[in-house]
Design a protein around this motif. Structure first.
Motif, mmCIF file in Angstrom:
data_model
loop_
_atom_site.group_PDB
_atom_site.id
_atom_site.type_symbol
_atom_site.label_atom_id
_atom_site.label_comp_id
_atom_site.label_asym_id
_atom_site.label_seq_id
_atom_site.Cartn_x
_atom_site.Cartn_y
_atom_site.Cartn_z
ATOM 1 N N LEU A 282 0.807 -1.217 0.000
ATOM 2 C CA LEU A 282 0.000 0.000 0.000
ATOM 3 C C LEU A 282 0.843 1.273 0.000
ATOM 4 C CD1 LEU A 282 -2.784 -0.952 2.587
ATOM 5 C CD2 LEU A 282 -2.898 -1.073 0.097
ATOM 6 N N GLY A 283 1.992 1.231 0.654
ATOM 7 C CA GLY A 283 2.787 2.442 0.808
ATOM 8 C C GLY A 283 2.137 3.400 1.789
ATOM 9 N N CYS A 284 2.787 4.514 2.021
ATOM 10 C CA CYS A 284 2.267 5.494 2.968
ATOM 11 C C CYS A 284 3.021 6.800 2.735
ATOM 12 C CB CYS A 284 2.471 4.991 4.394
ATOM 13 S SG CYS A 284 1.546 5.881 5.637
ATOM 14 N N ASP A 285 2.310 7.824 2.317
ATOM 15 C CA ASP A 285 2.950 9.088 1.951
ATOM 16 C C ASP A 285 3.693 9.744 3.111
ATOM 17 O OD1 ASP A 285 2.039 8.843 -0.617
ATOM 18 O OD2 ASP A 285 0.274 10.108 -0.317
ATOM 19 N N HIS A 286 3.190 9.571 4.334
ATOM 20 C CA HIS A 286 3.784 10.285 5.450
ATOM 21 C C HIS A 286 4.884 9.494 6.170
ATOM 22 C CE1 HIS A 286 0.438 8.009 7.323
ATOM 23 N NE2 HIS A 286 1.245 7.923 8.366
ATOM 24 N N LEU A 287 5.182 8.263 5.708
ATOM 25 C CA LEU A 287 6.245 7.459 6.318
ATOM 26 C C LEU A 287 7.269 7.081 5.258
ATOM 27 C CD1 LEU A 287 4.210 5.017 8.620
ATOM 28 C CD2 LEU A 287 5.434 7.085 9.299
ATOM 29 N N ASP A 298 12.593 3.868 16.482
ATOM 30 C CA ASP A 298 12.687 4.651 15.247
ATOM 31 C C ASP A 298 11.333 4.848 14.556
ATOM 32 O OD1 ASP A 298 15.447 4.915 15.515
ATOM 33 O OD2 ASP A 298 15.814 2.987 14.515
ATOM 34 N N VAL A 299 10.283 4.252 15.099
ATOM 35 C CA VAL A 299 8.954 4.397 14.510
ATOM 36 C C VAL A 299 8.384 5.749 14.926
ATOM 37 C CG1 VAL A 299 6.608 3.489 14.404
ATOM 38 C CG2 VAL A 299 8.558 1.913 14.549
ATOM 39 N N PRO A 300 8.102 6.640 13.989
ATOM 40 C CA PRO A 300 7.600 7.973 14.335
ATOM 41 C C PRO A 300 6.168 7.926 14.873
ATOM 42 C CG PRO A 300 7.554 7.666 11.963
ATOM 43 C CD PRO A 300 8.248 6.466 12.531
ATOM 44 N N ILE A 301 5.875 8.837 15.793
ATOM 45 C CA ILE A 301 4.543 8.917 16.387
ATOM 46 C C ILE A 301 3.855 10.174 15.855
ATOM 47 C CG2 ILE A 301 3.220 9.109 18.511
ATOM 48 C CD1 ILE A 301 5.648 7.834 19.945
ATOM 49 N N PRO A 302 2.816 10.025 15.027
ATOM 50 C CA PRO A 302 2.103 11.201 14.494
ATOM 51 C C PRO A 302 1.273 11.881 15.580
ATOM 52 C CG PRO A 302 1.695 9.215 13.184
ATOM 53 C CD PRO A 302 2.299 8.772 14.466
ATOM 54 N N ARG A 324 -5.441 20.085 7.902
ATOM 55 C CA ARG A 324 -4.839 19.656 9.174
ATOM 56 C C ARG A 324 -3.331 19.502 9.030
ATOM 57 N NH1 ARG A 324 -6.463 13.246 8.403
ATOM 58 N NH2 ARG A 324 -5.670 13.237 6.285
ATOM 59 N N VAL A 325 -2.649 19.566 10.147
ATOM 60 C CA VAL A 325 -1.192 19.445 10.150
ATOM 61 C C VAL A 325 -0.792 18.428 11.220
ATOM 62 C CG1 VAL A 325 0.997 20.632 10.553
ATOM 63 C CG2 VAL A 325 -0.870 21.823 9.368
ATOM 64 N N PHE A 326 0.099 17.494 10.852
ATOM 65 C CA PHE A 326 0.641 16.518 11.799
ATOM 66 C C PHE A 326 2.097 16.828 12.073
ATOM 67 C CE2 PHE A 326 -2.944 14.196 10.060
ATOM 68 C CZ PHE A 326 -3.426 13.469 11.156
ATOM 69 N N GLU A 327 2.509 16.610 13.314
ATOM 70 C CA GLU A 327 3.919 16.621 13.676
ATOM 71 C C GLU A 327 4.296 15.207 14.093
ATOM 72 O OE1 GLU A 327 4.357 19.508 16.726
ATOM 73 O OE2 GLU A 327 4.156 21.230 15.362
ATOM 74 N N TYR A 328 5.606 14.928 14.136
ATOM 75 C CA TYR A 328 6.055 13.564 14.452
ATOM 76 C C TYR A 328 7.085 13.601 15.566
ATOM 77 C CZ TYR A 328 3.597 12.416 10.186
ATOM 78 O OH TYR A 328 2.613 12.269 9.236
#
Length: 330
Positions: A282-287, A298-302, A324-328
């Motif tokens: 599937l992939g993931c644009d934000h990862l 090392d797994v980012p937390i949105p 909306r805006v996410f930080e990690y």
């Protein structure tokens, strides 16, 4: 694509259609029940606003409520106790009224041009009454009022007020959180005393992280494998949260695809390796990395740092809605 056995096909369909009733969902269902009950005792029906960011589960919630009520109503086949209609983006009031009539299956959508909005409004009232509708839910309502002038919004809300009063039907407006900043008509503000908001799940607060883990347990219980998956381990909880960013819809979609891959490969359960394969598919644009194959730390937390919002001072339509805006964090 590997063909599924009849048992596997049934298992995948069962998971795809499963519904998990979270506490906030129960609260909303109780509100809907109250609205339907109260209309028998009030001449001015109460209405409600249900908001939530993209993917928070609004549509699945209202569809499940309709399914439960309409399936158990014991009324005639032509009766529709709960009607859901969806607004098409920027289609306007007339198209919305025609869509309501179309959803009731009592109106030919090739309405002639000479019919006015007033005629349509009266037609909606007549058909809602004939179908014994007890609750009208308008999904994606923000698409009806965004980019509209104050005068245009007044026409829309006045028409809905007329429909609600004449048909004695409570209306639930469902949409994005910022639509509350647009619907500022005094009459509607007083009608929308009941308001519920569906939040994204959170990971950074322990109590909220536990709610997310409970959701994963609920999903795992609805998967028909020889061995029940353990999705709520510390590692998988963080990885799955990184994928979905707390969005209910994205989580279920990802887990559905993972179940399909597992069943196609005749796996006895859903494990980390299959989840990693699902991410690769599937992939993931934000990862940038597969959260199921890298170190836990090392797994980012949105984190949702800024919800979507409405900008009334925008000079162009494209700038009127701020995403909306996410930080990690780690």
């Amino acid at each position: 694509m590997t063909k599924l056995t009849p048992q596997q096909d049934a298992a995948l369909k069962e998971f795809g259609l499963c519904f998990i009733e979270l506490p906030i969902v129960t609260e909303v269902f109780n509100d809907f029940d109250d609205l339907r009950f109260n209309r028998g005792y009030q001449s001015d029906p109460q209405c409600m606003m249900l908001t939530g960011e993209t993917g928070s589960g609004k549509t699945s919630l209202i569809q499940e409520y309709r399914r439960r009520v309409n399936a158990n109503s014991g009324l005639r086949h032509s009766d529709v106790p709960v009607l859901i209609t969806k607004v098409s983006s920027n289609k306007g009031l007339e198209k919305t009224l025609i869509k309501i009539l179309s959803d009731l299956e009592k109106f030919a959508c090739h309405q002639k041009k000479r019919d006015t909005k007033v005629d349509l409004t009266k037609k909606v009232v007549q058909n809602l009454t004939a179908a014994k509708v007890e609750l009208l839910i308008i999904n994606e309502f923000h698409d009806l009022v965004k980019f509209k002038s104050y005068q245009e919004r007044q026409i829309i809300t006045s028409a809905l007020k007329f429909i609600s009063e004449e048909a004695n039907i409570p209306i639930v407006l469902v949409g994005m959180p910022w639509m509350k900043d647009i619907i500022n008509d005094s009459e509607w503000v007083s009608r929308l005393r009941r308001r519920k908001h569906l939040d994204y799940f959170s990971y950074t607060v322990k109590e909220e992280r536990e709610h997310f883990r409970e959701l994963l347990v609920g999903f795992s219980k609805r998967m028909s494998f020889d061995k029940r998956p353990v999705l709520h381990s510390k590692e998988l909880t963080r990885a799955l949260f990184a994928v979905c960013r707390g969005e209910f819809r994205q989580l279920k979609y990802f887990l559905y695809e993972a179940c399909k891959i597992a069943l196609q490969n005749n796996a006895h359960t859903l494990n980390e390796q299959i989840l990693a394969k699902t991410f690769d598919k599937l992939g993931c644009d934000h990862l940038s990395s597969n959260p199921f194959t890298i170190e836990f730390k090392d797994v980012p937390i949105p984190v949702l740092s800024s919800p979507s919002r409405y900008n009334p001072n925008a000079l162009e339509e494209k700038d009127e809605i701020i995403d909306r805006v996410f930080e990690y964090t780690y």
